[in-house]
Design an enzyme around this catalytic site. Structure first.
Site, PDB file in Angstrom:
ATOM      1  N   ASP A  83       0.846  -1.202   0.000  1.00 23.49           N
ATOM      2  CA  ASP A  83       0.000   0.000   0.000  1.00 23.49           C
ATOM      3  C   ASP A  83       0.882   1.252   0.000  1.00 23.49           C
ATOM      4  OD1 ASP A  83      -2.310   1.579   0.211  1.00 23.49           O
ATOM      5  OD2 ASP A  83      -2.420   1.390   2.391  1.00 23.49           O
ATOM      6  N   GLU A 105       2.733   4.993  -3.957  1.00 20.01           N
ATOM      7  CA  GLU A 105       2.743   5.943  -5.098  1.00 20.01           C
ATOM      8  C   GLU A 105       4.084   6.666  -5.211  1.00 20.01           C
ATOM      9  OE1 GLU A 105       0.316   5.671  -2.837  1.00 20.01           O
ATOM     10  OE2 GLU A 105      -0.911   4.454  -4.161  1.00 20.01           O
ATOM     11  N   ASP A 116      -8.967   3.524  -2.624  1.00 18.54           N
ATOM     12  CA  ASP A 116     -10.021   3.996  -1.734  1.00 18.54           C
ATOM     13  C   ASP A 116     -11.250   4.521  -2.447  1.00 18.54           C
ATOM     14  OD1 ASP A 116      -8.139   3.310   0.096  1.00 18.54           O
ATOM     15  OD2 ASP A 116      -7.577   5.360   0.621  1.00 18.54           O
TER      16      ASP A 116
END
Ligand code: MIG
Length: 854
Positions: free
Chosen positions: A413, A416, A530
């Site tokens: 997770d 980015e 999300d």
């Protein structure tokens, strides 16, 4: 000269207006007139007034274009394509006045000399794709850009993970990996896939703009006659791929950037997650909740709270006192455990991972040369430099403890990468549990746009190159974050996948990621981050996942039930109905939201969830075979209709229904209160999966769909192998295998793929293929079972053929042998059942009808 200035102006105008920027200081430069041509067998180089352009044959239908204003054509490093050397696909050259013709095996180009302008032609010499009038290639400072003519009837797909409609014609998009809860129009997203497919009257091509910098695609948003793409830096390099079948485009593109390896079978099961199952007791409760209710489930995920102070590769031993024991108990019950890992490493001199990383210099420096610091969950963090092989090795090795504890897979997770700047006011709040709770209490703002990531340090939409704060690479060869940002997550996944494979060579690794770049499918499954528990997010999911599939990512899914917020029972019901047809199927929900397990919404929703999840497990033999097809071709399992019916323009922006492989059409309900919907059935025969009712396409039908019904159709010609229902993937062998067959008008076949479901032995021939072919006729039908192929031996099992909607059957016999067959025909349901107790060799079965005709 005048013409050249004019053309520059046209291109500049198109590009600048396309991005809504005021006329910039630096003018756009272009290659311009061709001065000389250098022809080597595999590449042709055009030396132009304003730089050099190389066209290289990368296969019979793939051409690579590289351009450089200073004539430096050495291909820059690619983060997606391993082999940059043209394999030697010959481009024959022919000079024809104003034009130069280049001819490959199945692709040709016409090159205009003044200015240089590329036109790709099909094998009949028709233009498939053309540079903009002014010439398609341009530079402005460090920026690189391409602009093309946009035919009135062309449609655009792919672009990886994007919000918005399936067809991107008329829209503009950005590629800059960006971590935040999204809205229905958010852009950029977590992943960057600078790839798209152009489709015009059934004829498709692909373009892969292999550039990892912040890039922009304007597909006719600002100019209805042209489209363009550009990046803030990096090479001017793209691949042109000619189909003309869109499937062929995907096959060739995935051949360039890589394909998904066969996932472990358990990863195709249903998965349960939330932020967070807080301790061992709760995890065990969830596990027994599934078993006691007979709802199949293979995986429980542990979100960030399993860690000690969010330090990666640690356990919070108060919450999870004996992880290895817990995991082995769960395993006995058929559950796997997957744990989350974030890339940020807590700055803490008592923490081994931090100390190792510091001692070895493995963290990315900031512009001041010191390890770059930003806040994530643990507080101040440093970020491993995944661009360096030795750092990837180290990161892979760090998973040893989790692997020893029995963790089955890793969920990457925040890669980015995503973080908060140091001075963020809310930052300190995140450091204490209390602060976190306060913050969460205000989280209704997540529905209107969470302000946090807007201010984030690393994920900030970059300004001019040089303003992003991290540096990567070795001291001798530094890589700025502007180049590496979009591939950071990809490289982390590579590190994780390869680490898991080294630590457990007998097991196929399972990695799930949020961020990625083209080719991420080589290392990880992807979930769409999300989303929200809202009806508009439910319908947003389909075009997003379908375009991800068209972009080479097969193993994809969205949080079932929605992440932000809590779904109503009805919304959850509709979500699980479509969610069991996500290649990656996981229910997940945010901290402080209500329970979202399938039983949390009352008995009606629990029952329908059980039925839907069971259906997913029954379909495993079919689905697993489709995954194997994707391993070899890159074709998605979850497909927009246009992929199978590219000439049917009704499918060009159809994303409220989809295909599961070629044979199943899923038309989920996505409107609150609806008890039915319209379904488009393309050409051919279609059968309602539940009632058997048949339809002739193309046709729009009204499907009845009360809460517990998912409109589902089988194509005429479908041959779908089904397993018995089970509580987890490995619980029982696939015995019997039921072949559910819907005769079509023509011969059809399906090849069932099996292997051990967990190791790499399938790469060494340990697989088994069982092909079934059906030949329909007026008076009879022939069903052929081929000799099984491959070296893998399945446990003994029986086959049960279930042929739907057959006219009354008079007899069923084997062609070759005398041995009688066990069969039964149900007149009222029009279903024929034929049993084969030990189907170990080729067999031909002939079904004769009582009356001829259908
Ligand atoms: O800032 O780990 O998308 O699935 O539950 C939020 C907590 C961090 C974002 C992921 C979400 C996960 C959550 N993470």
């Amino acid at each position: 000269m005048f013409r050249r200035i004019m053309s520059i102006c046209t291109l500049a105008g198109a590009l600048l207006s396309s991005i809504g920027v005021v006329w910039a200081q630096t003018p756009i430069a272009q290659p311009g007139r061709v001065l000389s041509v250098e022809n080597t067998p595999a590449r042709v180089i055009f030396h132009c007034e304003g730089g050099a352009v190389e066209v290289a044959g990368m296969g019979s239908r793939v051409v690579r274009v590289i351009a450089d204003p200073n004539g430096r054509l050495k291909p820059a490093l690619s983060y997606a394509v391993d082999n940059l050397t043209p394999p030697g696909a010959v481009l024959e050259m022919e000079e024809a006045g104003e034009f130069i013709l280049l001819k490959g095996e199945a692709i040709a180009m016409q090159v205009n000399r003044d200015p240089l302008r590329l036109t790709f032609l099909d094998d009949q010499g028709r233009a498939v794709n053309q540079d903009a009038e002014a010439g398609g290639l341009g530079w402005r400072g460090a920026e690189v850009m391409v602009s093309k003519v946009m035919p009135a009837s062309e449609h655009y797909y792919g672009f990886g993970e994007k919000t918005g409609p399936l067809d991107k014609r008329g829209t503009a998009m950005e590629m800059w990996n960006w971590g935040m809860p999204y809205q229905t129009d958010s852009d950029p997203m977590y992943q960057s896939h600078p790839f798209f497919i152009g489709l015009d009257h059934g004829r498709a091509y692909g373009i892969f703009f292999d550039n990892s910098y912040h890039s922009y695609f304007d597909m006719g948003k600002s100019d209805p006659d042209s489209y363009s793409f550009r990046a803030e830096g990096g090479p001017l390099r793209y691949y042109f791929i000619y189909g003309p079948d869109p499937k062929e485009v995907i096959r060739l593109y995935s051949g360039l950037v890589g394909r998904m390896p066969q996932p472990p079978l358990w990863a195709l099961g249903y998965m349960q997650c939330r932020w967070s199952y807080r301790n061992e007791k709760r995890v065990r409760e969830i596990a027994s909740g599934f078993r006691s209710r007979n709802i199949p489930c293979d995986v429980i995920f542990l979100d960030i709270d399993y860690m000690d102070q969010f330090k990666v590769f640690t356990w919070n031993l108060r919450r999870f006192p004996d992880p290895a024991r817990m995991i082995s108990d769960l395993r006995r019950d058929g559950f796997k455990v997957v744990t989350i890992i974030d890339p940020g490493v807590k700055v803490d001199s008592r923490y081994a991972v931090y100390n190792q990383g510091m001692a070895q210099g493995y963290f990315c420096p900031g512009l001041d040369g010191k390890p770059y610091t930003a806040r994530v969950w643990p507080g101040d963090c440093h970020f491993p430099d995944f661009s360096r092989p030795e750092v990837r090795d180290w990161w892979g090795e760090l998973h040893r403890g989790l692997v020893q504890d029995g963790v089955a897979g890793i969920w990457d997770d925040m890669n980015e990468p995503c973080a908060w700047t140091r001075d963020l006011r809310l930052g300190p709040a995140l450091l204490s549990l209390r602060g976190l709770r306060d913050l969460i209490a205000n989280l209704s703002i997540w529905n209107s746009g969470f302000p946090l990531p807007r201010q984030s340090g690393i994920s900030r939409v970059s300004g001019p190159i040089g303003s992003t704060p991290m540096v990567h690479g070795s001291e001798q060869a530094q890589i700025h974050h502007a180049e590496l940002h979009n591939v950071y997550g990809l490289l982390e996944c590579q590190a994780t996948y390869q680490g898991l494979k080294r630590l457990r060579p007998q097991e196929r690794p399972f990695v799930l990621t949020r961020a990625g770049y083209s080719g991420v499918q080589r290392w990880a499954a992807v979930w769409t981050g999300d989303n929200s528990s809202r009806w508009d997010h439910l319908s947003l999911t389909l075009p997003m996942l379908l375009n991800m599939g068209l972009s080479g990512m097969t193993f994809v899914g969205a949080d079932v039930g929605g992440f932000v917020g809590s779904p109503s029972p009805e919304l959850f019901a509709r979500w699980i109905e479509q969610g069991v047809f996500y290649p990656f199927c996981r229910n997940h929900s945010m901290i402080e939201t209500s329970d979202q397990e399938p039983w949390a919404f009352g008995p009606e929703v629990e029952d329908l969830s059980r039925e839907m999840i069971r259906l997913r497990y029954q379909l495993l033999p079919y689905t697993y075979s489709l995954f194997q097809e994707s391993v070899r071709s890159g074709l998605p399992v979850m497909r927009p209709l246009l992929l199978e019916y590219p000439r049917d323009e009704n499918t060009y922006n159809l994303a409220d229904e989809f295909l599961w492989g070629p044979d199943l059409l899923v038309a989920p309900v996505m409107a609150e209160g609806a008890t039915g919907r319209e379904v488009y059935l393309p050409e051919g025969k279609w059968y309602d999966w539940w009632t058997g009712q048949s339809f002739d396409g193309p046709q729009r039908i009204k499907a009845r769909a009360p809460l517990e019904v998912l409109p589902l159709y089988a194509r005429g010609g479908a041959i779908i192998p089904l397993a018995p229902t089970m509580m987890f993937t490995g619980q029982k062998p696939w015995d019997p295998i039921t072949w559910r067959i819907y005769p079509g008008d023509q011969k059809s076949s399906f090849s069932l793929y099996e292997d051990d479901g967990r190791s790499f032995s399938y790469e060494k021939g340990q697989w088994r293929r069982t092909a079934v072919t059906v030949r329909p006729g007026l008076k009879s039908l022939t069903l052929e079972l081929a000799d099984p192929q491959g070296g893998y031996h399945t446990p003994a099992r029986s086959f049960r053929f279930e042929l739907h909607q057959l006219p009354e059957v008079a007899s069923v016999r084997r062609r070759a042998a005398e041995a009688p067959l066990e069969w039964a025909y149900d007149t009222s349901r029009r279903v024929l059942i034929v049993q084969l107790p030990s189907p170990n060799q080729a067999e031909t079965i002939i079904v004769e009808y009582r009356h001829s005709g259908n």
